[in-house]
Design an enzyme around this catalytic site. Structure first.
Site, PDB file in Angstrom:
ATOM      1  N   ARG A  59       0.797  -1.414  -0.051  1.00  0.00           N
ATOM      2  CA  ARG A  59      -0.122  -0.042   0.033  1.00  0.00           C
ATOM      3  C   ARG A  59       0.748   1.190  -0.027  1.00  0.00           C
ATOM      4  O   ARG A  59       0.582   2.141  -0.711  1.00  0.00           O
ATOM      5  CB  ARG A  59      -0.946   0.090   1.346  1.00  0.00           C
ATOM      6  N   ILE A  93      -5.951   6.749   3.827  1.00  0.00           N
ATOM      7  CA  ILE A  93      -4.292   6.844   4.486  1.00  0.00           C
ATOM      8  C   ILE A  93      -3.527   7.115   3.495  1.00  0.00           C
ATOM      9  O   ILE A  93      -2.238   7.217   4.096  1.00  0.00           O
ATOM     10  CB  ILE A  93      -4.252   5.357   5.101  1.00  0.00           C
ATOM     11  N   HIS A 109      -8.063   7.757  10.093  1.00  0.00           N
ATOM     12  CA  HIS A 109      -7.852   6.177  10.133  1.00  0.00           C
ATOM     13  C   HIS A 109      -6.144   6.088   9.927  1.00  0.00           C
ATOM     14  O   HIS A 109      -5.929   4.934   9.551  1.00  0.00           O
ATOM     15  CB  HIS A 109      -8.608   5.775   8.852  1.00  0.00           C
ATOM     16  N   CYS A 136      13.320   0.684  15.343  1.00  0.00           N
ATOM     17  CA  CYS A 136      12.807   2.202  15.516  1.00  0.00           C
ATOM     18  C   CYS A 136      13.929   3.190  15.788  1.00  0.00           C
ATOM     19  O   CYS A 136      14.783   2.922  16.414  1.00  0.00           O
ATOM     20  CB  CYS A 136      11.947   2.023  16.848  1.00  0.00           C
ATOM     21  N   GLY A 175     -17.193  11.458  -1.649  1.00  0.00           N
ATOM     22  CA  GLY A 175     -16.628  10.159  -1.913  1.00  0.00           C
ATOM     23  C   GLY A 175     -16.464   9.329  -0.923  1.00  0.00           C
ATOM     24  O   GLY A 175     -15.785   8.344  -0.711  1.00  0.00           O
ATOM     25  N   SER A 177     -18.977   6.270   1.456  1.00  0.00           N
ATOM     26  CA  SER A 177     -19.981   5.538   1.110  1.00  0.00           C
ATOM     27  C   SER A 177     -21.263   5.414   2.166  1.00  0.00           C
ATOM     28  O   SER A 177     -22.317   4.941   1.908  1.00  0.00           O
ATOM     29  CB  SER A 177     -19.786   3.769   1.006  1.00  0.00           C
ATOM     30  N   LEU A 202     -20.245   9.690  -6.188  1.00  0.00           N
ATOM     31  CA  LEU A 202     -20.290   9.214  -7.700  1.00  0.00           C
ATOM     32  C   LEU A 202     -21.741   8.446  -7.691  1.00  0.00           C
ATOM     33  O   LEU A 202     -22.488   8.507  -8.721  1.00  0.00           O
ATOM     34  CB  LEU A 202     -19.363   7.840  -7.785  1.00  0.00           C
ATOM     35  N   GLU A 203     -22.314   7.924  -6.624  1.00  0.00           N
ATOM     36  CA  GLU A 203     -23.598   7.544  -6.691  1.00  0.00           C
ATOM     37  C   GLU A 203     -24.352   7.774  -5.306  1.00  0.00           C
ATOM     38  O   GLU A 203     -23.582   7.859  -4.246  1.00  0.00           O
ATOM     39  CB  GLU A 203     -23.648   5.841  -6.952  1.00  0.00           C
ATOM     40  N   ALA A 219     -15.609  13.074  -8.557  1.00  0.00           N
ATOM     41  CA  ALA A 219     -14.953  13.913  -7.627  1.00  0.00           C
ATOM     42  C   ALA A 219     -14.099  14.952  -8.230  1.00  0.00           C
ATOM     43  O   ALA A 219     -14.125  16.191  -8.040  1.00  0.00           O
ATOM     44  CB  ALA A 219     -14.274  13.207  -6.625  1.00  0.00           C
TER      45      ALA A 219
HETATM   46 ZN   LIG Z   1      10.429   2.885  19.429  1.00  0.00          ZN
END
Ligand SMILES: [Zn+2]
Length: 233
Positions: A59, A93, A109, A136, A175, A177, A202-203, A219
């Site tokens: 992603r 995201i 989110h 990290c 946009g 749902s 869109l709909e 959009a």
């Molecule tokens: Zn850490």
């Protein structure tokens, strides 16, 4: 349209779809062909962390390869030129709002390009992979997970969102749902506080009947036209 002074915008999957990014579809419970229980719940992560890390590594690469479309750019222009209060709450995201020039953005989110260390709670901007267990940068532990709000977890900054909805005089949904709570309830919240409500989608959505006005279309066409209207007033 009367002149508005305090606008809250909610954006969802529909605004990034035209940039080629697919997100979770409520209708069939799939995200990029994976069942949502597998890749977007704490239980799924506990069961198979390698698979989940790989999923978000993909992603993240997709987000970096995507570009903002005219809808993102129009909201960036609104952010620059609108003198009143504005908050863009996004369920997405990706960082296409930011790359489209918007600054007043809240990612309820979480963010694909952020990593969250479960050992020390630090968050880091992250463009590479997590599947290989990097340390990290703050504490050195290999304990980072995607900084994404999964199903069963609390969305970020709900107090700030409800404060903004309480004082908004215009609420615009773009946009989405209308299927995923708590965001699906924002329109009733804004409406109860006296805001005018507008849906650009869109709909027709599950929540369309809750809006004062619904405009249907892409959009990338509806949003620039609406921004023109607001900035003209
Ligand atoms: Zn850490």
């Amino acid at each position: 349209m009367r002149a508005f002074r305090n606008i809250v915008i909610l954006t969802g999957a529909g605004i990034s779809a035209e940039s080629g990014l697919r997100t979770f579809r409520a209708e069939d419970g799939l995200w990029e062909d994976h069942p949502v229980e597998e890749v977007a719940t704490p239980e799924g992560f506990a069961r198979d962390p390698a698979l989940v890390q790989r999923f978000y590594d993909e992603r993240r690469a997709q987000i970096r390869a995507a570009s903002p479309n005219p809808a993102h750019e129009a909201l960036g222009r609104l952010d620059r030129e609108f003198a009143g209060q504005l908050l863009i709450v996004t369920q997405n995201i990706d960082d296409l709002h930011e790359r489209g020039g918007a600054r007043r953005v809240l990612h309820m989110h979480g963010e694909g390009l952020s990593a969250w260390c479960r050992a020390c709670d630090a968050r880091h901007r992250w463009e590479g992979t997590l599947g290989d267990g990097p340390a990290c940068p703050a504490c050195g532990e290999a304990a980072m997970r995607p900084d994404i709000v999964w199903f069963g977890e609390m969305p970020y900054e709900m107090d700030r969102i409800f404060d903004a909805l309480a004082s908004a005089d215009l609420f615009v949904s773009i946009g989405t749902s209308g299927a995923v709570y708590p965001a699906a309830g924002f329109v009733q919240q804004a409406s109860a506080n006296g805001a005018r409500t507008l849906e650009l989608n869109l709909e027709e959505s599950l929540g369309s009947r809750n809006f004062d006005e619904t405009r249907l279309g892409a959009a990338s066409e509806l949003v620039p036209a609406w921004v023109d209207e607001v900035l003209r007033d």
